[in-house]
Design an enzyme around this catalytic site. Structure first.
Site, mmCIF file in Angstrom:
data_model
loop_
_atom_site.group_PDB
_atom_site.id
_atom_site.type_symbol
_atom_site.label_atom_id
_atom_site.label_comp_id
_atom_site.label_asym_id
_atom_site.label_seq_id
_atom_site.Cartn_x
_atom_site.Cartn_y
_atom_site.Cartn_z
ATOM 1 N N ASP A 23 -7.573 -24.700 -52.339
ATOM 2 C CA ASP A 23 -7.685 -25.760 -51.313
ATOM 3 C C ASP A 23 -7.163 -27.136 -51.744
ATOM 4 O O ASP A 23 -7.764 -28.166 -51.394
ATOM 5 C CB ASP A 23 -9.143 -25.895 -50.842
ATOM 6 N N LYS A 128 -8.228 -19.322 -45.318
ATOM 7 C CA LYS A 128 -9.629 -18.862 -45.300
ATOM 8 C C LYS A 128 -10.462 -19.738 -44.370
ATOM 9 O O LYS A 128 -10.302 -20.960 -44.355
ATOM 10 C CB LYS A 128 -10.198 -18.881 -46.724
ATOM 11 N N LYS A 131 -15.844 -21.196 -47.216
ATOM 12 C CA LYS A 131 -15.744 -21.861 -48.516
ATOM 13 C C LYS A 131 -15.225 -20.870 -49.564
ATOM 14 O O LYS A 131 -14.428 -21.221 -50.424
ATOM 15 C CB LYS A 131 -17.109 -22.433 -48.931
ATOM 16 N N THR A 157 -13.304 -28.242 -53.792
ATOM 17 C CA THR A 157 -14.052 -29.062 -54.726
ATOM 18 C C THR A 157 -14.818 -28.137 -55.668
ATOM 19 O O THR A 157 -15.147 -27.012 -55.297
ATOM 20 C CB THR A 157 -15.039 -30.018 -53.998
ATOM 21 N N CYS A 161 -15.888 -25.038 -52.802
ATOM 22 C CA CYS A 161 -15.002 -23.883 -52.614
ATOM 23 C C CYS A 161 -14.624 -23.195 -53.924
ATOM 24 O O CYS A 161 -14.445 -21.968 -53.951
ATOM 25 C CB CYS A 161 -13.772 -24.296 -51.825
ATOM 26 N N GLN A 201 -26.173 -19.364 -69.769
ATOM 27 C CA GLN A 201 -26.731 -18.002 -69.821
ATOM 28 C C GLN A 201 -25.680 -16.989 -70.293
ATOM 29 O O GLN A 201 -25.546 -15.897 -69.723
ATOM 30 C CB GLN A 201 -27.280 -17.586 -68.455
HETATM 31 N N1 TIU Z 1 -12.554 -26.730 -50.243
HETATM 32 C C1 TIU Z 1 -13.798 -27.200 -50.230
HETATM 33 O O1 TIU Z 1 -14.409 -27.388 -51.259
HETATM 34 N N2 TIU Z 1 -14.345 -27.488 -48.978
HETATM 35 C C2 TIU Z 1 -15.296 -28.442 -48.766
HETATM 36 O O2 TIU Z 1 -15.735 -28.627 -47.640
HETATM 37 N N3 TIU Z 1 -15.682 -29.179 -49.850
HETATM 38 C C3 TIU Z 1 -16.545 -30.229 -49.861
HETATM 39 O O3 TIU Z 1 -16.874 -30.691 -50.958
HETATM 40 N N4 TIU Z 1 -16.974 -30.739 -48.727
#
Ligand code: TIU
Length: 232
Positions: A23, A128, A131, A157, A161, A201
């Site tokens: 993403d 997609k 997430k 992020t 995702c 872990q």
């Molecule tokens: N790609 C992804 O992480 N989508 C999100 O919505 N991330 C957020 O941190 N909001």
């Protein structure tokens, strides 16, 4: 070949490895997109771009299979649950018009991958709706058909995702290595803790390392492949 990582070295077979870039879209990294609509400071993700570029170059150089993902929805939003769309102010929601076109909608400028990481011909792009990159996509079929069992993951992020995809992949039996500095989050603390969670872990979700630890090893794979070609 072993990539230095935590909790221990990652035993990487380039022929069975895919780099999955999650993403890295204008909607998350640039002002006026989905990330900003959620109230985030999108400049916090910029630090991931240069490391991701280095990793992408190294992977391409080593002949590693590269896959890109994009989060987004059909223009009629029929694949977007209400729960996801009906959040926040109406002019800031998925499907609303923004400076990069309709927010998080496929085909709009904001949905594009940033130019620095533009996919090359032959590199699959997985669109997609969720997430996780395995949810309602053909990612697993593409990986299995190619004999991929190991993933190097990066993107944005970290805790959303990237983590969701990592967890999906781990449960499906893929060995997962997260490239920490090629990931980014709007929340530095979440980024740090999300990476800690992966390697805790005994590596409950996988392995973590940085791009500087991966690239020289991939360059070595490239040298080895080149010398094999010359000798044969
Ligand atoms: N790609 C992804 O992480 N989508 C999100 O919505 N991330 C957020 O941190 N909001």
């Amino acid at each position: 070949m072993f990539i230095p990582a935590e909790p221990d070295a990652f035993d990487c077979d380039p022929a069975k490895t895919a780099l999955v870039i999650i993403d890295m879209q204008r909607d998350f990294l640039e002002p006026g997109g989905f990330g900003a609509a959620l109230g985030n400071d999108v400049s916090l993700l910029a630090s991931a771009i240069a490391p991701a570029q280095r990793l992408l170059d190294a992977a391409r150089g080593a002949g590693i299979f590269v896959i890109h993902t994009r989060e987004g929805h059909r223009p009629d939003l029929s694949d977007a649950p209400d729960r996801k769309v009906k959040r926040g102010a109406e002019n800031q929601r998925i499907g609303a018009e923004g400076p990069m076109g309709r927010i998080l909608v496929r085909g709009e400028p904001g949905h594009d991958i940033i130019p620095e990481l533009a996919p090359h011909q032959g590199e699959p792009v997985i669109d997609k709706p969720g997430k996780g990159a395995f949810y309602q996509t053909d990612l697993e079929a593409i990986l299995r058909n190619r004999g991929i069992s190991q993933l190097i993951l990066c993107g944005v992020t970290t805790e959303v995702c990237v983590h969701t995809t990592l967890r999906e992949a781990n449960d499906r039996g893929f060995w997962c290595l997260v490239a920490s500095d090629a990931c980014g989050s709007y929340f530095p603390e979440f980024h740090r803790v999300a990476l800690d969670m992966v390697k805790a872990q005994g590596g409950i979700f996988g392995w973590v390392t940085d791009v500087a630890s991966i690239c020289p090893v991939l360059a070595g794979a490239n040298d080895k492949a080149a010398s094999t070609t010359i000798m044969s």
